[in-house]
Design a protein around this motif. Structure first.
Motif, PDB file in Angstrom:
ATOM      1  N   UNK A   1      13.954   6.680  44.959  1.00 46.06           N
ATOM      2  CA  UNK A   1      14.174   6.212  46.352  1.00 46.06           C
ATOM      3  C   UNK A   1      15.555   6.590  46.873  1.00 46.06           C
ATOM      4  N   UNK A   2      15.430   6.883  48.119  1.00 48.83           N
ATOM      5  CA  UNK A   2      16.689   6.935  49.019  1.00 48.83           C
ATOM      6  C   UNK A   2      16.508   6.245  49.924  1.00 48.83           C
ATOM      7  N   UNK A   3      17.659   6.267  50.875  1.00 51.37           N
ATOM      8  CA  UNK A   3      18.005   5.345  51.857  1.00 51.37           C
ATOM      9  C   UNK A   3      18.793   4.180  51.951  1.00 51.37           C
ATOM     10  N   UNK A   4      19.763   4.151  50.944  1.00 51.13           N
ATOM     11  CA  UNK A   4      20.829   3.238  50.820  1.00 51.13           C
ATOM     12  C   UNK A   4      21.724   3.098  51.980  1.00 51.13           C
ATOM     13  N   UNK A   5      21.898   4.301  52.656  1.00 53.38           N
ATOM     14  CA  UNK A   5      22.698   4.125  53.863  1.00 53.38           C
ATOM     15  C   UNK A   5      21.816   3.515  55.223  1.00 53.38           C
ATOM     16  N   UNK A   6      20.706   3.727  55.293  1.00 51.26           N
ATOM     17  CA  UNK A   6      19.816   3.248  56.317  1.00 51.26           C
ATOM     18  C   UNK A   6      19.794   1.715  55.904  1.00 51.26           C
ATOM     19  N   UNK A   7      19.625   1.287  54.874  1.00 49.68           N
ATOM     20  CA  UNK A   7      19.542   0.036  54.383  1.00 49.68           C
ATOM     21  C   UNK A   7      20.732  -0.665  54.616  1.00 49.68           C
ATOM     22  N   UNK A   8      21.831  -0.225  54.145  1.00 46.39           N
ATOM     23  CA  UNK A   8      23.224  -0.789  54.489  1.00 46.39           C
ATOM     24  C   UNK A   8      23.722  -0.844  55.960  1.00 46.39           C
ATOM     25  N   UNK A   9      23.308   0.250  56.803  1.00 45.71           N
ATOM     26  CA  UNK A   9      23.532   0.238  58.222  1.00 45.71           C
ATOM     27  C   UNK A   9      22.783  -0.871  58.920  1.00 45.71           C
ATOM     28  N   UNK A  10      21.349  -1.203  58.708  1.00 44.60           N
ATOM     29  CA  UNK A  10      20.374  -1.881  58.985  1.00 44.60           C
ATOM     30  C   UNK A  10      21.089  -3.573  58.834  1.00 44.60           C
ATOM     31  N   UNK A  11      21.616  -3.606  57.528  1.00 46.03           N
ATOM     32  CA  UNK A  11      22.140  -5.060  57.223  1.00 46.03           C
ATOM     33  C   UNK A  11      23.386  -5.309  57.814  1.00 46.03           C
ATOM     34  N   UNK A  12      24.231  -4.413  57.983  1.00 45.11           N
ATOM     35  CA  UNK A  12      25.368  -4.612  58.788  1.00 45.11           C
ATOM     36  C   UNK A  12      25.168  -5.015  60.082  1.00 45.11           C
ATOM     37  N   UNK A  13      24.263  -4.214  61.098  1.00 48.71           N
ATOM     38  CA  UNK A  13      23.733  -4.435  62.070  1.00 48.71           C
ATOM     39  C   UNK A  13      23.303  -5.769  62.464  1.00 48.71           C
ATOM     40  N   UNK A  14      22.513  -6.123  61.417  1.00 45.65           N
ATOM     41  CA  UNK A  14      21.813  -7.494  61.542  1.00 45.65           C
ATOM     42  C   UNK A  14      22.685  -8.879  61.291  1.00 45.65           C
ATOM     43  N   UNK A  15      23.780  -8.505  60.296  1.00 41.83           N
ATOM     44  CA  UNK A  15      24.836  -9.542  60.253  1.00 41.83           C
ATOM     45  C   UNK A  15      25.461  -9.830  61.344  1.00 41.83           C
ATOM     46  N   UNK A  16      25.940  -8.644  62.002  1.00 47.30           N
ATOM     47  CA  UNK A  16      27.054  -8.631  62.931  1.00 47.30           C
ATOM     48  C   UNK A  16      26.309  -9.378  64.205  1.00 47.30           C
ATOM     49  N   UNK A  17      24.668  -9.127  64.346  1.00 45.94           N
ATOM     50  CA  UNK A  17      24.254  -9.821  65.408  1.00 45.94           C
ATOM     51  C   UNK A  17      23.480 -10.980  65.285  1.00 45.94           C
ATOM     52  N   UNK A  18      23.594 -11.531  64.022  1.00 41.66           N
ATOM     53  CA  UNK A  18      23.091 -13.107  63.751  1.00 41.66           C
ATOM     54  C   UNK A  18      23.788 -14.092  64.718  1.00 41.66           C
ATOM     55  N   UNK A  19      25.088 -14.058  64.749  1.00 36.01           N
ATOM     56  CA  UNK A  19      25.683 -14.862  65.461  1.00 36.01           C
ATOM     57  C   UNK A  19      25.118 -14.929  66.950  1.00 36.01           C
ATOM     58  N   UNK A  20      25.218 -13.900  67.779  1.00 35.07           N
ATOM     59  CA  UNK A  20      24.422 -14.204  69.040  1.00 35.07           C
ATOM     60  C   UNK A  20      23.164 -14.434  69.077  1.00 35.07           C
ATOM     61  N   UNK A  21      22.489 -14.064  67.952  1.00 34.22           N
ATOM     62  CA  UNK A  21      21.123 -14.619  67.926  1.00 34.22           C
ATOM     63  C   UNK A  21      20.783 -16.149  67.698  1.00 34.22           C
ATOM     64  N   UNK A  22      21.836 -16.853  66.827  1.00 33.48           N
ATOM     65  CA  UNK A  22      21.681 -18.319  66.720  1.00 33.48           C
ATOM     66  C   UNK A  22      22.325 -18.846  68.084  1.00 33.48           C
ATOM     67  N   UNK A  23      23.272 -18.302  68.765  1.00 30.01           N
ATOM     68  CA  UNK A  23      23.478 -18.699  69.971  1.00 30.01           C
ATOM     69  C   UNK A  23      22.320 -18.781  71.023  1.00 30.01           C
ATOM     70  N   UNK A  24      21.798 -17.737  70.983  1.00 30.64           N
ATOM     71  CA  UNK A  24      20.571 -17.648  71.992  1.00 30.64           C
ATOM     72  C   UNK A  24      19.381 -18.640  71.658  1.00 30.64           C
TER      73      UNK A  24
END
Length: 120
Positions: free
Chosen positions: A85-108
Motif C-alpha cells: 500500500x501507498x498513500x501515507x502522505x495523503x492520509x497524513x495530510x487528511x489527518x492534519x487538515x481534519x485535526x486543525x478543523x475539528x475546533x471550528x467544527x466543535x464550535x459550529x
C-alpha cells in the motif's frame, strides 16, 4: 547480408552487435512484464481521509471526526502493509487538515446550543 542501422557496415546474419559501433544492439530489448496486481496500490482509506480533510475546511470542520478516524485506520494499515500500500502522505495530510478543523467544527456544533441556553 544485413547492414548496421547506425553506421551502414555489413554485419553477419547471426550477429547481435555491429563490430564497428559495438554499443548499439541490433536486437530490440525484450519488454519486461510487470504484473499490475503486484505493484503497490494507493490505499482507498488514505484517499478518503484526504478528501474528508479537504472537505472539512469549507464545512467548518463538520467532517473532521470521520476524517480523523479514517486517517488513523489508513495510517495503521499503510504501516502494516508497506510493501503493498501507498498513500501515507495523503492520509497524513487528511489527518492534519481534519485535526486543525475539528475546533471550528466543535464550535459550529455547540455554539448554537450555548447561545440558546444563555437566552433562558
Amino acid at each position: 547480408m544485413p547492414n548496421c542501422e547506425r553506421c551502414g557496415v555489413e554485419i553477419g546474419e547471426d550477429a547481435r552487435e555491429c563490430a564497428h559501433c559495438a554499443p548499439v544492439s541490433l536486437v530490440p530489448p525484450t519488454p519486461v512484464y510487470v504484473d499490475p496486481a503486484a505493484a503497490p496500490r494507493v490505499s482507498k482509506l488514505a484517499v478518503a481521509t484526504f478528501v474528508l480533510g479537504l472537505l472539512s475546511v469549507p464545512t467548518s470542520g463538520l467532517l473532521s471526526l470521520p476524517g480523523l478516524l479514517l486517517g488513523w485506520m489508513a495510517l495503521k494499515r499503510i504501516n502494516r502493509e508497506k510493501d503493498h500500500l501507498r498513500g501515507y502522505g495523503l492520509a497524513l495530510t487528511g489527518n492534519i487538515l481534519a485535526a486543525v478543523m475539528i475546533v471550528p467544527g466543535l464550535i459550529a456544533l455547540f455554539f448554537p446550543v450555548y447561545m440558546r441556553s444563555k437566552e433562558k
